[in-house]
Design an enzyme around this catalytic site. Structure first.
Site, PDB file in Angstrom:
ATOM      1  N   SER A 125       0.827  -1.202   0.000  1.00 24.30           N
ATOM      2  CA  SER A 125       0.000   0.000   0.000  1.00 24.30           C
ATOM      3  C   SER A 125       0.861   1.251   0.000  1.00 24.30           C
ATOM      4  O   SER A 125       1.970   1.250   0.562  1.00 24.30           O
ATOM      5  CB  SER A 125      -0.902  -0.001   1.243  1.00 24.30           C
ATOM      6  OG  SER A 125      -1.535   1.252   1.427  1.00 24.30           O
ATOM      7  N   TYR A 150      -2.671  -0.271  10.023  1.00 22.21           N
ATOM      8  CA  TYR A 150      -2.809  -0.842   8.689  1.00 22.21           C
ATOM      9  C   TYR A 150      -1.516  -0.672   7.902  1.00 22.21           C
ATOM     10  O   TYR A 150      -0.993  -1.635   7.321  1.00 22.21           O
ATOM     11  CB  TYR A 150      -3.967  -0.175   7.948  1.00 22.21           C
ATOM     12  CG  TYR A 150      -3.996  -0.483   6.470  1.00 22.21           C
ATOM     13  CD1 TYR A 150      -4.315  -1.757   6.012  1.00 22.21           C
ATOM     14  CD2 TYR A 150      -3.684   0.499   5.522  1.00 22.21           C
ATOM     15  CE1 TYR A 150      -4.328  -2.047   4.654  1.00 22.21           C
ATOM     16  CE2 TYR A 150      -3.701   0.217   4.172  1.00 22.21           C
ATOM     17  CZ  TYR A 150      -4.021  -1.059   3.747  1.00 22.21           C
ATOM     18  OH  TYR A 150      -4.018  -1.341   2.415  1.00 22.21           O
TER      19      TYR A 150
END
Length: 321
Positions: A125, A150
């Site tokens: 990501s 995350y």
């Protein structure tokens, strides 16, 4: 040469399955169909985009179930897209990220190692860049100052994959996705949240008082990058590489909203708010490495891509979106 796609009912996963099928690849998918967002959207997405793909209902933490699947299917390549997604949700439910993104990731690495998988391609990501980010983000920048759990789990995935490449020779490729959007997208992300709200006449929350820029990347461009990376395992030692997959063209949030307003045919009611914890102010991908390795050339602007998202929202969710 079966390819296993995890997160096959997810946004990028369904498009990836469809693209693999279109070029004649045998594909098997897995997905837990969890309730992070409405599982019916996932089922409808599969029915619309890849209805013929064999998708098994399985959780990444189910080690025995995963082992049995690998024994049955014997995948030669794995595209690992399943994960607990979302920056803000990681502030509320950290254990979901540990289970899926850490435990599940190791489960897959172990199976790929022991079952002789030729190439393990996994989703990272743009969030990994965190507080160290200097636009344009290049793969050589530090990723040791994440702004959310995350992001920390995705950075950890890259370290784990590198370790397995170093210790066991597992060919692995990490892909740092930059704000993916398109029809059938995730309903917790700004493209759908804003589109649905504007269509229904609901207010939208505009964080950091609108002073944000995002490298929005159309799902078709992302999937082209996923398949390009899949076809080019690393020639390096250890055989692990990481690539940015983004549009290399950050868009101001106010411009993004204006494109939605034009497509929806109505103005947005904006509620300006401070920056959310965990959010990044700007993302921008340096895509030179992916372009050199497998010809990655994203071509879709938000002016071309977002109207189809608004149109899809109107068709799928109805008049009240």
């Amino acid at each position: 040469m079966t390819i296993l796609v995890t997160g096959a009912a997810g946004f990028i996963g369904t498009y990836a399955c469809r693209a693999l099928q279109a070029r004649g690849e045998p594909v098997v998918g897995l997905d837990s169909y969890n309730a992070y967002y409405d599982p019916q959207l996932k089922r409808d997405r599969v029915a619309a985009l890849c209805p013929d793909v064999d998708i098994r209902v399985l959780d990444l933490v189910d080690r025995d179930g995963l082992s049995a699947l690998f024994e049955e299917v014997r995948p030669q390549r794995v595209i690992h897209l399943a994960a607990q997604a979302g920056v803000r949700y990681s502030l509320e439910n950290p254990y979901a990220y540990v289970d899926s993104n850490l435990v599940g990731f190791v489960n897959l690495l172990e199976l790929c190692r022991h079952r002789g998988v030729a190439h393990f391609v996994y989703a990272s990501s743009s969030s990994v860049y965190g507080d160290s980010a200097v636009p344009p983000f290049s793969e050589d920048q530090r990723i040791d100052r994440p702004r959310s759990l995350y992001a920390a789990t995705k950075a950890a995935n890259e370290l784990m994959a590198h370790t397995y490449a170093h210790l066991y020779g597992l060919h692995a490729t990490g892909l740092r996705f930059f704000t993916v959007y398109g029809p059938w997208g995730r309903p917790d992300m700004a493209p759908l949240l804003f589109s649905r709200a504007v269509l229904a006449g609901r207010p939208i929350r505009v964080f950091n008082h609108g002073a944000m820029r995002r490298d929005f990347t159309h799902v078709d461009d992302i999937v082209a990058g996923v398949l390009g990376a899949l076809d080019q395992p690393s020639p390096d030692e250890p055989p692990h590489r990481v690539f940015n997959l983004g549009n290399h063209a950050p868009v101001e949030l106010e411009r993004f909203i204006a494109v939605i307003e034009q497509a929806a045919g109505r103005k947005a009611e904006k509620v300006y708010q401070p920056l959310q914890p965990g959010d990044m102010v700007e993302t921008m991908a340096d895509t030179a490495r992916a372009r050199a390795a497998f010809g990655f050339e994203p071509a879709t602007t938000i002016e071309a891509g977002m109207p189809e998202v608004v149109q899809w929202c109107r068709a799928y969710f109805g008049a009240n979106a």
